[in-house]
Design an enzyme around this catalytic site. Sequence first.
Site, short mmCIF file in Angstrom:
data_model
loop_
_atom_site.label_atom_id
_atom_site.label_comp_id
_atom_site.label_asym_id
_atom_site.label_seq_id
_atom_site.Cartn_x
_atom_site.Cartn_y
_atom_site.Cartn_z
CE LYS A 61 -10.71 30.19 -58.10
NZ LYS A 61 -10.60 30.21 -59.56
CB THR A 62 -14.82 29.16 -62.15
OG1 THR A 62 -13.55 28.88 -61.57
CG2 THR A 62 -14.70 29.11 -63.66
CG ASP A 121 -9.51 32.77 -61.75
OD1 ASP A 121 -9.96 32.96 -60.60
OD2 ASP A 121 -9.48 31.64 -62.28
CD GLU A 122 -6.94 30.67 -58.36
OE1 GLU A 122 -6.73 31.17 -57.25
OE2 GLU A 122 -7.48 29.57 -58.53
CD GLN A 151 -8.30 28.55 -51.76
OE1 GLN A 151 -8.04 27.51 -52.36
NE2 GLN A 151 -9.44 29.20 -51.93
NE ARG A 153 -8.08 22.33 -51.68
CZ ARG A 153 -8.69 23.34 -52.29
NH1 ARG A 153 -8.98 23.25 -53.58
NH2 ARG A 153 -9.01 24.43 -51.63
#
Length: 710
Positions: free
Chosen positions: A32-33, A216-217, A247, A644
């Site tokens: 995503k970044t 973002d997020e 998330q 993770r």
Amino acid sequence: MLDLSSLNDPQREAVLHGDGPLLVLAGAGSGKTRVITYRVARLLERGIPAKATCALSFTNKAAEEMRERISTLVGPREAKVLTMSTFHSLGLALLKAERKALGFTSGFTIYDSADQLGVVRETLRSIRADERRFDAKAILARISLAKNAFLSPEELPGDDEYDQVTRLVHPRYLRAMRALAAVDFDDLIVLPTQLMDADEGVRERWEGRFWYLLVDEYQDTNRAQLHFVRRLAARHGNLTVVGDDDQSIYAWRGAETANILEFETHFPGARVIKLEQNYRSTPRILAAANAVIRNNATRRDKALWSQGPGGDRIAVVACPDVDAEAKFACDEIERLRREERRRLADVAILYRSNIQARPFEEALRNRRIPLKMHGGQAFYERKEIKDVIAYLKVAINPRDEISLRRIVNYPARGIGPATLERAAQWATARSIPLWVALSRYDEVLASTRDGVAHEARETAELFPRGPSENDEPESKRSSGRETPRQAVASFVGLVSRAGTLLRNGGRAAQVAREIVETVRLYDDLRDAAPSLAAAQRRIDTVEELLRSLEAHEQRKPGPEALEDYLHFLTLNANDDDTSDQGHDMVTLSTLHGAKGLEWPVVFLVGMEEELLPHARTLYPQGPDVGGVQDVSEERRLAYVGITRARERLYLSRVLVRRKHGKEQPRTPSRFLSEIPEELLEPRDLLAEAKQPVEKTELKNFFESFLKSGG
């Protein structure tokens, strides 16, 4: 030209999107970044001015990371002009620019939580509410959640007594803050939005400032942030948000998953692009994550996949108890180092609550395996733990002045700085320990020229009306209204009794519990905590210490058990230095603290009902607010934990846990049953321990033993 060859098709589609609202559903590990940074670079390449582009994140670290990545794509000069900011930093910039419209012609002050609590307490006094009955922190938490939900005081939900008193306090709190020319952290989002709603001039200036807005997020935004974003993007409509509803794990602090689930409703005509290719985890790990999260009824349909090899099956480990669970993790970490040449930095142990960390921290230290705590303090460095340990240190060694000074007036008992300094000066003049001076405090007073008068003045300052048997205690924490002389005598008596018990063979864990109860430590923790839930967590931490000490005494009984335990803590106190991230250390972290991170090997521990999902979700109670009363967010936490892991995942649980001194059977987490059996490799440590040793195994052992010179 910007090189897009490293992007996959959906990533490239998002980067090349033209105008209008865009939702990028970016699954865990899907890049995503990269999409945000390349999209900003693409906008600049199209000729969009850098000053007309704004990217918002939730942390300064994330904002600076995005700026650095963009700088490598377009150069530092243009990257420097971009607005890369947190929500609250941008809100503050708006308030500073528009303070006249806000009505603060001479500026304003930002109040921290302590300042806010002062306003709440003063408001409680003004409405003649019983301050001892109502927790100001719980009321402030309700006010904060109301602001984040963009609710007026009249719209506050709930009917319990805390909800009712908050409805009285909230409007008075707002008026008091206004009169003080002060704003709080929530106001940095709420007030700019209200200004843009109410003032046409402000609205004109800020709605047209940014031609393109990126967030973002997005799944972590609350309702106030949604309103803020809608205002900023209102004129041009060029809003790109990146996030993953699977998330969304911050409902307890006001985040609303509905913001991302209902994006097309909020921004009609929006385009939705899914990033489902994962570049982090093996297909088996992703299949397990998908199997768990698909059981959430309300979510965006997506499924992570990877082109990598299948990977190992997921170990599901049933352990007899918490010590066995910690031992298994240590054994496996050492095996991975020995057989697979894994680095310790490749490994993380993740848990739902910080209170679960203690047995793993202790086991790692016993094995001399370096560790670092992420998202929480090391167990033995927490204030409440160090306070109890200080009492024990002074009990067995009253000459330990550092520990003595730590607890001489904690919890507060009326031994002020003047009393302590007088005793210290008397001790220094006679070259004797401070403890001796406190033990002979009557002599200290008698030898001081104005000692008796000073005692009277100090008592008057502490208790203006003078001590009285009929007076209410100053605090639940103090044992009545004692003069400083009486307080010193009580403290000396407490520590002396504890020392005598320990020297005469008393169990250290029982002595420690008697100290905790005598000084009413738990009352103090409740008074000092920001909420009842926070207080209970600190109380649970102390209980965990007492259980740890009791277990140590059982392993190593005898008069030196306590001293041995304290030496162990002292020798290992500095082993968890996390300042140098280059050190090779196992990471211990909460699931919340692990979000956004990844490791080759992950141990997700405590996979049991009432831990994951947590009991506070299953059985909500008390005046605390913000909790989620279904398991959807807990399932998302499990999903975050699973994703993770890059290569190896262990899911462990215990069969029994000790609670209130009794062993209680544990139920496996419902999330374990949601993972297909073909992905799992079950292990039952209790059954393995009961298996007979084969004769050939014994023979091989003795042969190797003899060859080694044993």
